[in-house]
Design a protein around this motif. Sequence first.
Motif, mmCIF file in Angstrom:
data_model
loop_
_atom_site.group_PDB
_atom_site.id
_atom_site.type_symbol
_atom_site.label_atom_id
_atom_site.label_comp_id
_atom_site.label_asym_id
_atom_site.label_seq_id
_atom_site.Cartn_x
_atom_site.Cartn_y
_atom_site.Cartn_z
ATOM 1 N N HIS A 3 33.038 -33.113 -63.062
ATOM 2 C CA HIS A 3 33.284 -31.688 -62.869
ATOM 3 C C HIS A 3 33.811 -30.967 -64.111
ATOM 4 O O HIS A 3 33.709 -29.740 -64.189
ATOM 5 C CB HIS A 3 34.276 -31.485 -61.720
ATOM 6 C CG HIS A 3 33.790 -32.020 -60.406
ATOM 7 N ND1 HIS A 3 32.564 -31.689 -59.879
ATOM 8 C CD2 HIS A 3 34.355 -32.874 -59.509
ATOM 9 C CE1 HIS A 3 32.383 -32.301 -58.719
ATOM 10 N NE2 HIS A 3 33.465 -33.031 -58.468
ATOM 11 N N HIS A 4 34.385 -31.713 -65.063
ATOM 12 C CA HIS A 4 34.981 -31.067 -66.237
ATOM 13 C C HIS A 4 34.477 -31.631 -67.562
ATOM 14 O O HIS A 4 34.889 -31.147 -68.626
ATOM 15 C CB HIS A 4 36.507 -31.182 -66.185
ATOM 16 C CG HIS A 4 37.116 -30.605 -64.940
ATOM 17 N ND1 HIS A 4 37.275 -29.255 -64.742
ATOM 18 C CD2 HIS A 4 37.591 -31.209 -63.811
ATOM 19 C CE1 HIS A 4 37.839 -29.043 -63.561
ATOM 20 N NE2 HIS A 4 38.035 -30.209 -62.977
ATOM 21 N N SER A 5 33.632 -32.662 -67.515
ATOM 22 C CA SER A 5 33.117 -33.318 -68.739
ATOM 23 C C SER A 5 34.254 -33.785 -69.644
ATOM 24 O O SER A 5 34.165 -33.710 -70.867
ATOM 25 C CB SER A 5 32.180 -32.370 -69.507
ATOM 26 O OG SER A 5 31.046 -32.046 -68.731
ATOM 27 N N VAL A 6 35.325 -34.263 -69.016
ATOM 28 C CA VAL A 6 36.491 -34.764 -69.758
ATOM 29 C C VAL A 6 36.520 -36.284 -69.654
ATOM 30 O O VAL A 6 36.509 -36.839 -68.548
ATOM 31 C CB VAL A 6 37.804 -34.184 -69.193
ATOM 32 C CG1 VAL A 6 39.012 -34.861 -69.837
ATOM 33 C CG2 VAL A 6 37.848 -32.681 -69.416
ATOM 34 N N ILE B 46 38.771 -29.580 -75.276
ATOM 35 C CA ILE B 46 38.952 -29.435 -73.825
ATOM 36 C C ILE B 46 39.483 -28.050 -73.478
ATOM 37 O O ILE B 46 40.426 -27.555 -74.106
ATOM 38 C CB ILE B 46 39.917 -30.511 -73.279
ATOM 39 C CG1 ILE B 46 39.311 -31.911 -73.416
ATOM 40 C CG2 ILE B 46 40.254 -30.235 -71.810
ATOM 41 C CD1 ILE B 46 40.253 -33.024 -73.012
ATOM 42 N N GLN B 47 38.855 -27.430 -72.500
ATOM 43 C CA GLN B 47 39.366 -26.171 -71.954
ATOM 44 C C GLN B 47 40.359 -26.522 -70.847
ATOM 45 O O GLN B 47 40.008 -26.650 -69.679
ATOM 46 C CB GLN B 47 38.206 -25.333 -71.405
ATOM 47 C CG GLN B 47 37.156 -24.956 -72.429
ATOM 48 C CD GLN B 47 37.711 -24.025 -73.497
ATOM 49 O OE1 GLN B 47 38.479 -23.104 -73.205
ATOM 50 N NE2 GLN B 47 37.328 -24.265 -74.744
ATOM 51 N N TRP B 48 41.612 -26.689 -71.220
ATOM 52 C CA TRP B 48 42.615 -27.190 -70.296
ATOM 53 C C TRP B 48 42.823 -26.247 -69.114
ATOM 54 O O TRP B 48 42.841 -25.028 -69.275
ATOM 55 C CB TRP B 48 43.945 -27.413 -71.012
ATOM 56 C CG TRP B 48 43.874 -28.517 -72.019
ATOM 57 C CD1 TRP B 48 43.672 -28.396 -73.363
ATOM 58 C CD2 TRP B 48 43.983 -29.922 -71.753
ATOM 59 N NE1 TRP B 48 43.649 -29.633 -73.948
ATOM 60 C CE2 TRP B 48 43.835 -30.590 -72.995
ATOM 61 C CE3 TRP B 48 44.197 -30.673 -70.606
ATOM 62 C CZ2 TRP B 48 43.902 -31.970 -73.106
ATOM 63 C CZ3 TRP B 48 44.251 -32.045 -70.708
ATOM 64 C CH2 TRP B 48 44.107 -32.686 -71.951
ATOM 65 N N SER B 49 42.961 -26.843 -67.943
ATOM 66 C CA SER B 49 43.193 -26.068 -66.723
ATOM 67 C C SER B 49 44.093 -26.870 -65.801
ATOM 68 O O SER B 49 44.321 -28.073 -66.013
ATOM 69 C CB SER B 49 41.861 -25.758 -66.022
ATOM 70 O OG SER B 49 41.249 -26.958 -65.569
ATOM 71 N N TRP B 50 44.591 -26.220 -64.755
ATOM 72 C CA TRP B 50 45.469 -26.908 -63.815
ATOM 73 C C TRP B 50 44.736 -28.009 -63.069
ATOM 74 O O TRP B 50 45.326 -29.041 -62.718
ATOM 75 C CB TRP B 50 46.074 -25.910 -62.830
ATOM 76 C CG TRP B 50 47.142 -25.054 -63.435
ATOM 77 C CD1 TRP B 50 47.087 -23.714 -63.690
ATOM 78 C CD2 TRP B 50 48.443 -25.490 -63.870
ATOM 79 N NE1 TRP B 50 48.267 -23.277 -64.271
ATOM 80 C CE2 TRP B 50 49.117 -24.352 -64.385
ATOM 81 C CE3 TRP B 50 49.102 -26.726 -63.887
ATOM 82 C CZ2 TRP B 50 50.397 -24.417 -64.899
ATOM 83 C CZ3 TRP B 50 50.389 -26.788 -64.399
ATOM 84 C CH2 TRP B 50 51.034 -25.648 -64.896
ATOM 85 N N ILE C 295 44.522 -35.722 -63.922
ATOM 86 C CA ILE C 295 45.194 -36.682 -64.803
ATOM 87 C C ILE C 295 46.473 -37.190 -64.146
ATOM 88 O O ILE C 295 46.796 -38.388 -64.205
ATOM 89 C CB ILE C 295 45.498 -36.048 -66.175
ATOM 90 C CG1 ILE C 295 44.189 -35.776 -66.928
ATOM 91 C CG2 ILE C 295 46.403 -36.965 -67.009
ATOM 92 C CD1 ILE C 295 44.377 -35.058 -68.248
ATOM 93 N N MET C 296 47.198 -36.296 -63.486
ATOM 94 C CA MET C 296 48.423 -36.699 -62.796
ATOM 95 C C MET C 296 48.124 -37.653 -61.640
ATOM 96 O O MET C 296 48.880 -38.597 -61.403
ATOM 97 C CB MET C 296 49.164 -35.457 -62.282
ATOM 98 C CG MET C 296 49.838 -34.646 -63.369
ATOM 99 S SD MET C 296 50.730 -33.214 -62.713
ATOM 100 C CE MET C 296 51.976 -34.031 -61.702
ATOM 101 N N VAL C 297 47.022 -37.422 -60.922
ATOM 102 C CA VAL C 297 46.629 -38.336 -59.842
ATOM 103 C C VAL C 297 46.354 -39.715 -60.420
ATOM 104 O O VAL C 297 46.798 -40.738 -59.860
ATOM 105 C CB VAL C 297 45.378 -37.809 -59.106
ATOM 106 C CG1 VAL C 297 44.816 -38.880 -58.175
ATOM 107 C CG2 VAL C 297 45.729 -36.557 -58.313
ATOM 108 N N TYR C 298 45.631 -39.757 -61.532
ATOM 109 C CA TYR C 298 45.324 -41.044 -62.173
ATOM 110 C C TYR C 298 46.608 -41.749 -62.610
ATOM 111 O O TYR C 298 46.813 -42.932 -62.306
ATOM 112 C CB TYR C 298 44.418 -40.827 -63.387
ATOM 113 C CG TYR C 298 44.140 -42.095 -64.141
ATOM 114 C CD1 TYR C 298 43.088 -42.925 -63.779
ATOM 115 C CD2 TYR C 298 44.952 -42.499 -65.208
ATOM 116 C CE1 TYR C 298 42.840 -44.119 -64.451
ATOM 117 C CE2 TYR C 298 44.715 -43.677 -65.892
ATOM 118 C CZ TYR C 298 43.659 -44.485 -65.513
ATOM 119 O OH TYR C 298 43.432 -45.661 -66.181
ATOM 120 N N VAL C 299 47.462 -41.045 -63.325
ATOM 121 C CA VAL C 299 48.699 -41.639 -63.856
ATOM 122 C C VAL C 299 49.592 -42.131 -62.726
ATOM 123 O O VAL C 299 50.134 -43.248 -62.780
ATOM 124 C CB VAL C 299 49.454 -40.614 -64.736
ATOM 125 C CG1 VAL C 299 50.830 -41.148 -65.122
ATOM 126 C CG2 VAL C 299 48.645 -40.295 -65.991
#
Length: 321
Positions: A35-38, A218-222, A228-232
């Motif tokens: 969804h974000h290509s990150v 990266i176009q950072w967004s919430w 990333i927080m879910v992964y961590v």
Amino acid sequence: MKKTSIQSIHLLCLGQLLSLCITGSSTASSALWKHHSVNIPYTQNTCVYILLAVLYGSTYLISHPNAYSYIHWRFIGFSFIDVQANVLAVLAFKNTSVLSALILASWSVPCVLLLSILFLGARYNRVQLMCSFMCLMGLGMLIYGDIVSQENTTDNHSWIGDMICLVSATLYAISNVTEEHLIKQYTSSEFLGKIGLVGAIICGIQAYYFEYDEWMSIQWSWSILALIMVYVTSIFIIYSLVPIIYRQAGATFLSMSMITSNFYSLFVGIFILDAKMPPLYPLAYALVIINIILFTMTSTPSTISPDDVDDECSKPLLSSC
């Protein structure tokens, strides 16, 4: 030593909690790319190691002020392998589906079996060995299905992702068996604090070298930060709970428990990530899960005690470390 039914249920619940965490981390990584290509695996895992170092390292330092004046080479070796396994696991989602990636993780089961026999002195019966072989058959079917499903060269080369998954699973097996050995030599706080510190340094350097340009683009967004927080959080919970399972059941039980993440990810992948079910997935999954159940229904593997073995060549290879 025979486990009571309450202990068995407790272990089963812990194993399934870890399986859910694996599903959460895998879903987050897949969603970041889809969804974000990150794709920043080193950065994601650096955050995990920093969290381990801060929370567990500080706890251990309170009672052992000089604990980090010397870190044994085993922690450095373990951390290096662990970092690469985690990074490859995240990288695989760029090249294959979340469903394929998670079922391929079951390759770690026969690897853990073999390494536990060689290095920890574990003993398995014929049924358990046959079950691990049948799991490999399921993996072979899945990889074949990914290869034949490629219709043109513009599609993602899912077989490359499959190979990345297999390498990651192999490194995880090495990491898990080593961790089972180390966690019985050190307290959980010391072990997690030290691998957090070493892992943060190793992973942080690689993140800066390989992913600096990615950070800038990266176009950072919430939503990205939330994934990333879910992964961590998911990986942190796994690191925090696995010492309990290693002390009570061992690395093989952990690897077996993780296989059920395929069941959870099947629904997540189809209903949330719009993933397509691989051609041979149902048959491959059935073959793997049936043999996992058969394995767990057999007796717990016994362990060779170094003190009970007269022949030096027959002793577990890690007994003298």
